[in-house]
Design a protein around this motif. Structure first.
Motif, short mmCIF file in Angstrom:
data_model
loop_
_atom_site.label_atom_id
_atom_site.label_comp_id
_atom_site.label_asym_id
_atom_site.label_seq_id
_atom_site.Cartn_x
_atom_site.Cartn_y
_atom_site.Cartn_z
N VAL A 54 -2.37 8.70 -0.32
CA VAL A 54 -3.63 8.07 0.04
C VAL A 54 -4.53 8.10 -1.33
N PHE A 55 -4.15 8.75 -2.31
CA PHE A 55 -5.29 8.71 -3.35
C PHE A 55 -4.59 8.41 -4.69
N TYR A 362 -13.76 -17.22 -6.65
CA TYR A 362 -12.82 -16.17 -6.40
C TYR A 362 -13.54 -14.87 -5.60
N PHE A 363 -12.77 -14.17 -5.16
CA PHE A 363 -13.42 -13.02 -4.14
C PHE A 363 -12.64 -11.77 -4.43
N VAL A 364 -12.92 -10.68 -4.11
CA VAL A 364 -11.91 -9.43 -3.78
C VAL A 364 -12.04 -9.38 -2.24
N GLY A 365 -10.96 -9.27 -1.63
CA GLY A 365 -10.99 -9.53 -0.17
C GLY A 365 -10.02 -8.13 0.47
N ALA A 366 -10.24 -7.84 1.45
CA ALA A 366 -9.54 -6.65 2.12
C ALA A 366 -9.29 -6.79 3.44
N LYS A 367 -8.30 -6.27 4.00
CA LYS A 367 -7.89 -6.52 5.49
C LYS A 367 -7.89 -5.44 6.32
N ALA A 368 -7.76 -5.65 7.55
CA ALA A 368 -7.69 -4.35 8.34
C ALA A 368 -6.39 -3.68 8.29
N THR A 369 -5.35 -4.55 7.71
CA THR A 369 -4.07 -4.01 7.38
C THR A 369 -3.85 -3.72 5.73
N PRO A 370 -2.87 -2.92 5.31
CA PRO A 370 -2.89 -2.55 3.90
C PRO A 370 -2.85 -3.84 2.83
N LEU A 390 -1.04 -0.64 -3.99
CA LEU A 390 -1.59 -0.08 -2.79
C LEU A 390 -0.29 1.02 -2.01
N ALA A 391 -0.80 2.02 -1.36
CA ALA A 391 0.06 2.49 -0.74
C ALA A 391 0.56 1.68 0.63
N ASN A 392 1.84 1.79 0.41
CA ASN A 392 2.62 0.89 1.29
C ASN A 392 3.19 1.47 2.71
N LEU A 393 2.24 1.48 3.80
CA LEU A 393 2.54 2.03 5.13
C LEU A 393 3.28 1.06 6.17
N ASN A 394 4.17 1.37 6.65
CA ASN A 394 4.96 0.67 7.74
C ASN A 394 3.81 0.07 8.76
N PRO A 395 3.84 -1.21 8.85
CA PRO A 395 2.88 -1.69 10.18
C PRO A 395 2.89 -0.77 11.48
N ASN A 396 4.22 -0.49 11.71
CA ASN A 396 4.26 0.45 12.94
C ASN A 396 3.34 1.60 13.07
N TYR A 397 2.96 2.43 11.85
CA TYR A 397 2.15 3.17 11.94
C TYR A 397 0.70 3.16 11.71
N VAL A 398 0.29 1.83 11.46
CA VAL A 398 -1.11 1.31 11.14
C VAL A 398 -1.78 1.58 12.82
N SER A 399 -2.86 2.13 12.81
CA SER A 399 -4.06 1.96 13.96
C SER A 399 -4.98 0.93 13.48
N ARG A 400 -4.99 0.20 14.57
CA ARG A 400 -6.02 -0.76 14.42
C ARG A 400 -7.44 -0.39 15.34
N ALA A 401 -8.50 -0.77 14.62
CA ALA A 401 -9.80 -0.31 15.12
C ALA A 401 -10.15 -1.09 16.53
N ALA A 451 -12.37 -2.64 6.93
CA ALA A 451 -11.20 -2.57 5.81
C ALA A 451 -10.29 -1.50 6.02
N TYR A 452 -9.04 -1.86 5.87
CA TYR A 452 -7.90 -0.70 5.97
C TYR A 452 -8.13 0.49 4.86
N ARG A 453 -8.30 1.80 5.43
CA ARG A 453 -8.41 2.91 4.36
C ARG A 453 -7.25 3.76 5.02
N SER A 454 -6.63 4.10 3.77
CA SER A 454 -5.27 5.17 3.75
C SER A 454 -5.75 6.48 4.45
N GLU A 455 -6.97 6.61 4.18
CA GLU A 455 -7.66 7.87 4.74
C GLU A 455 -7.63 8.08 6.08
#
Length: 678
Positions: A54-55, A362-370, A390-401, A451-455
């Motif tokens: 996470v960190f 240019y811009f800094v962008g973050a998505k709901a996935t990692p 970035l921390a690499n988490l299998n999409p099957n484990y990602v919770s969507r808001a 935005a995706y947060r590993s925490e």
């Protein structure tokens, strides 16, 4: 507190009967993978995402800046204790490390810093965290400090006349409250510099016109914050490089201004919340503001840190702007001649640092996935040009808001993002619901985003539900919503946290007997107040939380010294009110387990705040623990500290909610553990 302790259980039962026990799945259906799907209690699931992941394995991009044909950017390194270095991205996509993370580029102007570097030609200028001096990095030369000891500099712009830089200075040499000014610094040798602007409590955001003849800047005075009442100024730079003919840009009412920027034609633009929403305005020849576009959306953020950039000119007739509208972040191309707009980058959850480069915006962008990185606008699309580690988490484990809005206060609403538990290798026992963690952002004038947060995924992949709450007072919903907390801090935010938990219990999405609340700093106050004044949550976690707002009023730093006047009322005139809102003075109601974390280097919430509440609860017999962080980093909390804190928090929930977390966790000695409910 007698029968009150059982109210959450009785309330949830009644509400579920009334609403027909609405049950939407709070966890995703397990994906078909090799191996057996196990039945295990919520909270005990084995997750592939460790606290260290996470960190420590996550870098972050703080700021972008266009220099010649390259983009310079500040990047914090998880592997280097969160220290910040500077990298250069050239037109061919090659990335070069310009300043190593060990230098740690950070300013502490206004304590929270930001805008700590400036590129000019082949040289780079940056503030070093350790001594707050402003250094020049030139080819084949050692770093040269240019500024006096005891001063802090940030938010700098290049001023070609006389080879100078214009910077915001915060001078701490005289003792007492530091003095704010705009100063010029010579590029080639150290010195005191010359003062351009002074006489204001706070100064920020200098901007120079393309022909170097005009200078704009922003000021504000105590007791206001920059997002309350701030003023835009404009002056002329003569042939000798002196500032003259200074004028104030008029606004018809109290409002805030942010991010002044000159267009290619020399016209000045700014973001203001005159309409309740932070929209982009053009400064007229009579020094008033006229809207470029009226939209119920936010084209700026609260300036806790310097150097925010939400818009940039693509060319002489179009600009690209980032905005937040409800739960959505996107870019907008605005055609200045016709007023027509085009939507861009609609699949992002957070967009920051919009800057004009030589070959586009240019811009800094973050998505709901990692996914996060530096992107470039290409036509009506975008392309990723750089991604940090970035921390690499299998999409099957990602919770969507799931976006939620719920009733609170007097005919009001608050908002949040609900994340259900997701783990393809586990299912819960029949007819059980997950424990809930209500997360509170700091500020309190900040915001939760999609935005995706590993925490968050750390918890959801273990079987927790998480609510990321935008209580009243959060930014992103207009000036009125932001200021709805004024005079009601410690009440409205607490009420919203409580009502959010009740709402989710009524939906049947979470277990009414396993409700936890966690927050940092201002969020920590909400945590402790929720426990002290209501009987809804069964556990709380405070990271450097405020337990005594009266003590905070006496000791806080300059930037926030007037903030409490807005949130609560002027001190000491309202001493009774400050004491009434302090959880430390209401220990009779604080009976639920509380885990307390504290950094020994925190200058905003001192150690004494956390020690006081801990000692009092321990003496009272409440299950509690106090964990402090050492002094081995500039900010007290290293990635190792943060990871250990997350694991300790998991162990805490395991003890309180009676489940056995997966994996090896640090031992947690909970004082008065024998008082936990069997």
């Amino acid at each position: 507190m007698g029968l009150g302790r059982y109210l959450p259980h009785l309330l949830s039962a009644a509400l579920l009967l009334l609403c027909g026990c609405e049950r939407t799945d709070t966890h995703a259906q397990p994906a078909k993978e090799n191996g057996e799907i196990k039945v295990a209690p919520y909270g005990s699931w084995q997750s592939p995402l460790s606290a260290t992941d996470v960190f420590k394995q996550t870098d972050d991009i703080a700021e972008l800046q266009s220099v010649g044909n390259a983009i310079y950017f500040a990047e914090s390194s998880g592997r280097d204790q969160g220290k910040v270095g500077i990298k250069r991205l050239d037109g061919l996509g090659k990335v070069t490390q310009v300043v190593l993370p060990d230098f740690n580029v950070k300013s502490t102007v206004h304590e929270y810093g930001g805008a700590a570097f400036l590129g000019i030609g082949k040289s780079l200028f940056a503030t070093k965290m350790q001594d707050q001096l402003f250094y020049r990095f030139a080819p084949n030369q050692p770093p040269l400090p240019l500024t006096p000891n005891g001063t802090r500099h940030a938010d700098c712009v290049a001023y070609p006349k006389g080879s100078r830089i214009i910077c915001v200075r915060e001078d701490h040499r005289q003792g007492g409250e530091p003095k704010a000014s705009l100063v010029t610094i010579n590029l080639n040798f150290a010195g005191e510099g010359d003062t351009f602007v002074s006489g204001h409590d706070f100064i920020s955001s200098p901007a120079i016109s393309p022909d170097n003849t005009q200078l704009a800047w922003i000021t504000w005075e105590h007791p206001y914050m920059p997002w309350d009442n701030s003023v835009l100024w404009l002056g002329e730079l003569d042939r000798k490089g002196q500032l003259k003919n200074v004028r104030k840009v008029s606004t018809p009412q109290a409002s805030s201004v942010a991010q002044p920027l000159f267009g290619p034609d020399g016209k000045l633009y700014v973001v203001s919340d005159l309409s309740n929403w932070w929209n982009i305005y053009r400064v007229t020849p009579s020094y008033t503001l006229e809207p470029v576009l009226s939209k119920n959306a936010e084209f700026a953020v609260p300036d806790w840190r310097l150097g925010n950039h939400n818009y940039a000119f693509e060319n002489a007739t179009t600009l690209i702007a980032s905005y937040v509208e409800g739960n959505r972040a996107a870019l907008l191309r605005i055609h200045l001649d016709s007023g027509l707009t085009e939507s861009l980058a609609i699949d992002f959850a957070e967009i920051t640092q919009v800057v004009k480069g030589e070959d586009g915006v240019y811009f800094v962008g973050a998505k709901a996935t990692p996914e996060k990185g530096i992107y470039r606008v290409v036509g009506r699309g975008t392309e990723l040009v750089y991604a940090p580690a970035l921390a690499n988490l299998n999409p099957n484990y990602v919770s969507r808001a799931k976006n939620i809005a719920f009733a609170t206060g007097k005919d009001q609403q608050a908002y949040g993002y609900f994340y259900g538990p997701v783990n393809p290798k586990f299912v819960p026992p029949h007819d059980t619901r997950p424990p809930l963690i209500v997360m509170l952002h700091g500020g309190p004038t900040s915001r939760a985003s999609l935005a995706y947060r590993s925490e968050i995924q750390f918890w959801t992949s273990r079987g927790f539900a998480v609510l990321d709450l935008n209580f009243r007072g959060s930014s992103g919903f207009g000036r009125a919503y932001r200021q709805s907390l004024y005079g009601k801090w410690g009440e409205s935010d607490v009420e919203d946290a409580v009502n959010a938990a009740k709402y989710l219990v009524a939906k049947g999405w979470v277990d009414a007997n396993k409700l936890a609340i966690r927050g940092i700093s201002a969020g920590g106050l909400t945590v402790m107040s929720s426990l002290a004044f209501y009987n809804v949550f069964q556990a709380g976690v405070s990271y450097e939380g405020i337990s005594d707002v009266e003590q905070l009023a006496k000791s806080t730093h300059k930037f926030e010294s007037g903030y409490l006047d807005q949130l609560i009322g002027p001190y000491p005139e309202n001493t009774d009110r400050y004491r009434e809102l302090s959880p430390l003075n209401h220990l009779d109601g604080l009976n639920e387990p509380l885990l307390i974390f504290q950094s020994l280097r925190n200058k905003i919430v001192p150690t004494s705040q956390s020690r006081q509440i801990y000692d009092a609860l321990k003496a009272k017999g409440v299950p509690t623990a106090y964990i402090d962080y050492g002094d081995d980093s500039d900010e007290g909390r290293t990635p190792e500290h943060k990871a250990a804190g997350l694991e300790t928090e998991l162990a805490f929930y395991g003890q309180v909610f009676k489940f056995t977390p997966a994996g090896k966790l640090p031992p947690l000695i909970l004082d008065n553990a024998n008082a936990l409910t069997p």
